[in-house]
Write a protein that holds these residues in place. Structure first.
Motif, PDB file in Angstrom:
ATOM      1  N   SER A  41       0.853  -1.194   0.000  1.00  0.00           N
ATOM      2  CA  SER A  41       0.000   0.000   0.000  1.00  0.00           C
ATOM      3  C   SER A  41       0.884   1.237   0.000  1.00  0.00           C
ATOM      4  O   SER A  41       2.066   1.164   0.324  1.00  0.00           O
ATOM      5  CB  SER A  41      -0.924  -0.004   1.211  1.00  0.00           C
ATOM      6  OG  SER A  41      -0.175   0.191   2.383  1.00  0.00           O
ATOM      7  N   PRO A  42       0.300   2.395  -0.384  1.00  0.00           N
ATOM      8  CA  PRO A  42       1.107   3.627  -0.356  1.00  0.00           C
ATOM      9  C   PRO A  42       1.683   3.842   1.043  1.00  0.00           C
ATOM     10  O   PRO A  42       1.020   3.582   2.040  1.00  0.00           O
ATOM     11  CB  PRO A  42       0.110   4.726  -0.706  1.00  0.00           C
ATOM     12  CG  PRO A  42      -1.039   4.039  -1.344  1.00  0.00           C
ATOM     13  CD  PRO A  42      -1.063   2.645  -0.795  1.00  0.00           C
ATOM     14  N   ASP A  43       2.904   4.323   1.088  1.00  0.00           N
ATOM     15  CA  ASP A  43       3.526   4.508   2.403  1.00  0.00           C
ATOM     16  C   ASP A  43       2.892   5.673   3.146  1.00  0.00           C
ATOM     17  O   ASP A  43       2.113   6.441   2.601  1.00  0.00           O
ATOM     18  CB  ASP A  43       5.035   4.680   2.275  1.00  0.00           C
ATOM     19  CG  ASP A  43       5.442   5.941   1.545  1.00  0.00           C
ATOM     20  OD1 ASP A  43       4.562   6.653   1.043  1.00  0.00           O
ATOM     21  OD2 ASP A  43       6.650   6.212   1.479  1.00  0.00           O
ATOM     22  N   GLY A  44       3.223   5.776   4.394  1.00  0.00           N
ATOM     23  CA  GLY A  44       2.621   6.775   5.273  1.00  0.00           C
ATOM     24  C   GLY A  44       2.812   8.196   4.778  1.00  0.00           C
ATOM     25  O   GLY A  44       1.898   9.012   4.853  1.00  0.00           O
ATOM     26  N   SER A  45       3.985   8.501   4.260  1.00  0.00           N
ATOM     27  CA  SER A  45       4.224   9.873   3.809  1.00  0.00           C
ATOM     28  C   SER A  45       3.355  10.204   2.599  1.00  0.00           C
ATOM     29  O   SER A  45       2.861  11.332   2.480  1.00  0.00           O
ATOM     30  CB  SER A  45       5.699  10.093   3.492  1.00  0.00           C
ATOM     31  OG  SER A  45       6.104   9.283   2.407  1.00  0.00           O
ATOM     32  N   GLU A  46       3.152   9.238   1.708  1.00  0.00           N
ATOM     33  CA  GLU A  46       2.287   9.485   0.552  1.00  0.00           C
ATOM     34  C   GLU A  46       0.838   9.672   0.993  1.00  0.00           C
ATOM     35  O   GLU A  46       0.134  10.539   0.467  1.00  0.00           O
ATOM     36  CB  GLU A  46       2.383   8.332  -0.447  1.00  0.00           C
ATOM     37  CG  GLU A  46       3.701   8.294  -1.201  1.00  0.00           C
ATOM     38  CD  GLU A  46       3.805   7.094  -2.118  1.00  0.00           C
ATOM     39  OE1 GLU A  46       2.819   6.341  -2.250  1.00  0.00           O
ATOM     40  OE2 GLU A  46       4.880   6.902  -2.695  1.00  0.00           O
ATOM     41  N   ARG A  47       0.382   8.854   1.940  1.00  0.00           N
ATOM     42  CA  ARG A  47      -0.983   9.008   2.448  1.00  0.00           C
ATOM     43  C   ARG A  47      -1.144  10.355   3.140  1.00  0.00           C
ATOM     44  O   ARG A  47      -2.142  11.038   2.969  1.00  0.00           O
ATOM     45  CB  ARG A  47      -1.331   7.875   3.414  1.00  0.00           C
ATOM     46  CG  ARG A  47      -1.657   6.579   2.733  1.00  0.00           C
ATOM     47  CD  ARG A  47      -2.135   5.591   3.733  1.00  0.00           C
ATOM     48  NE  ARG A  47      -1.077   5.415   4.736  1.00  0.00           N
ATOM     49  CZ  ARG A  47      -0.749   4.274   5.298  1.00  0.00           C
ATOM     50  NH1 ARG A  47      -1.408   3.197   5.008  1.00  0.00           N
ATOM     51  NH2 ARG A  47       0.210   4.198   6.173  1.00  0.00           N
ATOM     52  N   MET A  48      -0.137  10.731   3.937  1.00  0.00           N
ATOM     53  CA  MET A  48      -0.197  12.002   4.649  1.00  0.00           C
ATOM     54  C   MET A  48      -0.192  13.162   3.650  1.00  0.00           C
ATOM     55  O   MET A  48      -0.944  14.125   3.804  1.00  0.00           O
ATOM     56  CB  MET A  48       0.985  12.133   5.610  1.00  0.00           C
ATOM     57  CG  MET A  48       0.890  13.330   6.521  1.00  0.00           C
ATOM     58  SD  MET A  48       2.289  13.446   7.640  1.00  0.00           S
ATOM     59  CE  MET A  48       1.890  12.176   8.802  1.00  0.00           C
ATOM     60  N   GLU A  49       0.626  13.060   2.618  1.00  0.00           N
ATOM     61  CA  GLU A  49       0.682  14.106   1.596  1.00  0.00           C
ATOM     62  C   GLU A  49      -0.660  14.219   0.867  1.00  0.00           C
ATOM     63  O   GLU A  49      -1.139  15.323   0.607  1.00  0.00           O
ATOM     64  CB  GLU A  49       1.791  13.804   0.599  1.00  0.00           C
ATOM     65  CG  GLU A  49       1.959  14.861  -0.466  1.00  0.00           C
ATOM     66  CD  GLU A  49       3.086  14.544  -1.428  1.00  0.00           C
ATOM     67  OE1 GLU A  49       3.061  15.085  -2.536  1.00  0.00           O
ATOM     68  OE2 GLU A  49       3.986  13.765  -1.069  1.00  0.00           O
ATOM     69  N   ALA A  50      -1.271  13.086   0.563  1.00  0.00           N
ATOM     70  CA  ALA A  50      -2.572  13.105  -0.116  1.00  0.00           C
ATOM     71  C   ALA A  50      -3.641  13.739   0.786  1.00  0.00           C
ATOM     72  O   ALA A  50      -4.452  14.542   0.326  1.00  0.00           O
ATOM     73  CB  ALA A  50      -2.978  11.694  -0.519  1.00  0.00           C
ATOM     74  N   ALA A  51      -3.637  13.379   2.069  1.00  0.00           N
ATOM     75  CA  ALA A  51      -4.611  13.958   3.000  1.00  0.00           C
ATOM     76  C   ALA A  51      -4.381  15.459   3.153  1.00  0.00           C
ATOM     77  O   ALA A  51      -5.334  16.243   3.159  1.00  0.00           O
ATOM     78  CB  ALA A  51      -4.516  13.263   4.358  1.00  0.00           C
ATOM     79  N   SER A  53      -3.000  17.433   0.981  1.00  0.00           N
ATOM     80  CA  SER A  53      -3.395  18.055  -0.284  1.00  0.00           C
ATOM     81  C   SER A  53      -4.908  18.251  -0.349  1.00  0.00           C
ATOM     82  O   SER A  53      -5.385  19.307  -0.787  1.00  0.00           O
ATOM     83  CB  SER A  53      -2.913  17.195  -1.447  1.00  0.00           C
ATOM     84  OG  SER A  53      -3.321  17.745  -2.665  1.00  0.00           O
ATOM     85  N   ARG A  54      -5.674  17.253   0.096  1.00  0.00           N
ATOM     86  CA  ARG A  54      -7.134  17.388   0.106  1.00  0.00           C
ATOM     87  C   ARG A  54      -7.569  18.505   1.045  1.00  0.00           C
ATOM     88  O   ARG A  54      -8.464  19.294   0.723  1.00  0.00           O
ATOM     89  CB  ARG A  54      -7.791  16.064   0.515  1.00  0.00           C
ATOM     90  CG  ARG A  54      -7.768  15.006  -0.569  1.00  0.00           C
ATOM     91  CD  ARG A  54      -8.633  13.814  -0.212  1.00  0.00           C
ATOM     92  NE  ARG A  54      -8.283  13.189   1.047  1.00  0.00           N
ATOM     93  CZ  ARG A  54      -7.375  12.216   1.190  1.00  0.00           C
ATOM     94  NH1 ARG A  54      -6.726  11.759   0.144  1.00  0.00           N
ATOM     95  NH2 ARG A  54      -7.131  11.697   2.375  1.00  0.00           N
ATOM     96  N   ARG A  55      -6.941  18.594   2.207  1.00  0.00           N
ATOM     97  CA  ARG A  55      -7.292  19.644   3.160  1.00  0.00           C
ATOM     98  C   ARG A  55      -6.958  21.026   2.600  1.00  0.00           C
ATOM     99  O   ARG A  55      -7.742  21.970   2.736  1.00  0.00           O
ATOM    100  CB  ARG A  55      -6.561  19.435   4.483  1.00  0.00           C
ATOM    101  CG  ARG A  55      -7.095  18.274   5.267  1.00  0.00           C
ATOM    102  CD  ARG A  55      -6.342  18.079   6.558  1.00  0.00           C
ATOM    103  NE  ARG A  55      -6.764  16.866   7.224  1.00  0.00           N
ATOM    104  CZ  ARG A  55      -5.975  16.120   7.954  1.00  0.00           C
ATOM    105  NH1 ARG A  55      -4.713  16.453   8.135  1.00  0.00           N
ATOM    106  NH2 ARG A  55      -6.424  15.029   8.529  1.00  0.00           N
ATOM    107  N   ILE A  56      -5.802  21.147   1.975  1.00  0.00           N
ATOM    108  CA  ILE A  56      -5.409  22.437   1.405  1.00  0.00           C
ATOM    109  C   ILE A  56      -6.376  22.826   0.292  1.00  0.00           C
ATOM    110  O   ILE A  56      -6.788  23.992   0.197  1.00  0.00           O
ATOM    111  CB  ILE A  56      -3.954  22.393   0.898  1.00  0.00           C
ATOM    112  CG1 ILE A  56      -3.000  22.350   2.097  1.00  0.00           C
ATOM    113  CG2 ILE A  56      -3.639  23.584  -0.002  1.00  0.00           C
ATOM    114  CD1 ILE A  56      -1.550  22.138   1.731  1.00  0.00           C
ATOM    115  N   ASP A  57      -6.764  21.859  -0.541  1.00  0.00           N
ATOM    116  CA  ASP A  57      -7.733  22.144  -1.603  1.00  0.00           C
ATOM    117  C   ASP A  57      -9.062  22.642  -1.019  1.00  0.00           C
ATOM    118  O   ASP A  57      -9.671  23.570  -1.547  1.00  0.00           O
ATOM    119  CB  ASP A  57      -7.980  20.905  -2.463  1.00  0.00           C
ATOM    120  CG  ASP A  57      -6.789  20.560  -3.351  1.00  0.00           C
ATOM    121  OD1 ASP A  57      -5.903  21.422  -3.526  1.00  0.00           O
ATOM    122  OD2 ASP A  57      -6.745  19.416  -3.861  1.00  0.00           O
TER     123      ASP A  57
END
Length: 126
Positions: A41-51, A53-57
């Motif tokens: 699965s995507p690693d923690g940093s990628e998941r955190m970056e995606a989350a 990014s969604r919050r910033i959007d």
């Protein structure tokens, strides 16, 4: 339906796998499956970056809505002031002092009413 896989582990890793399975009270196969799912699965940093990014959007969209609301409010106020100044002729010099005193009283009442409305939940717009 699960598929069967055969693989070899070093003695150290095999020992760690056995200890983990005992501590977690699950089979070694379940530990290996969970480890593979986590690894694939995507690693923690990628998941955190995606989350993030969604919050910033979401924050950007909210700021754009706020910016639009402020722009509408400013334009409405400017249009009102222009209409008021166009429709109301200037006062003669004799009535100017009395009008200024009355205007100050009315402005103070307006500020108090605005303050009460902003403190409460009642709003004309929104």
């Amino acid at each position: 339906m699960k598929s069967k896989h055969t693989f070899r582990l070093s003695p150290e890793v095999a020992s760690q796998l056995a200890e983990m399975a005992i501590r977690r009270r699950v089979s070694q196969a379940e530990v290996v499956e969970a480890a593979l799912v986590s690894f694939l699965s995507p690693d923690g940093s990628e998941r955190m970056e995606a989350a993030l990014s969604r919050r910033i959007d979401r924050v950007v969209r909210q700021l754009e809505l706020l910016d639009r609301s402020v722009e509408v409010g400013n334009e409405a106020l400017a249009l009102f002031v222009r209409s008021w100044l166009t429709a109301n002729p200037p006062l003669p010099d004799a009535a100017s002092a009395a009008a200024q005193a009355k205007g100050k009283d009315r402005y103070d009442s307006f500020v108090q009413a605005l303050s009460r409305r902003l403190d409460g939940k009642e709003r004309l717009a929104g």
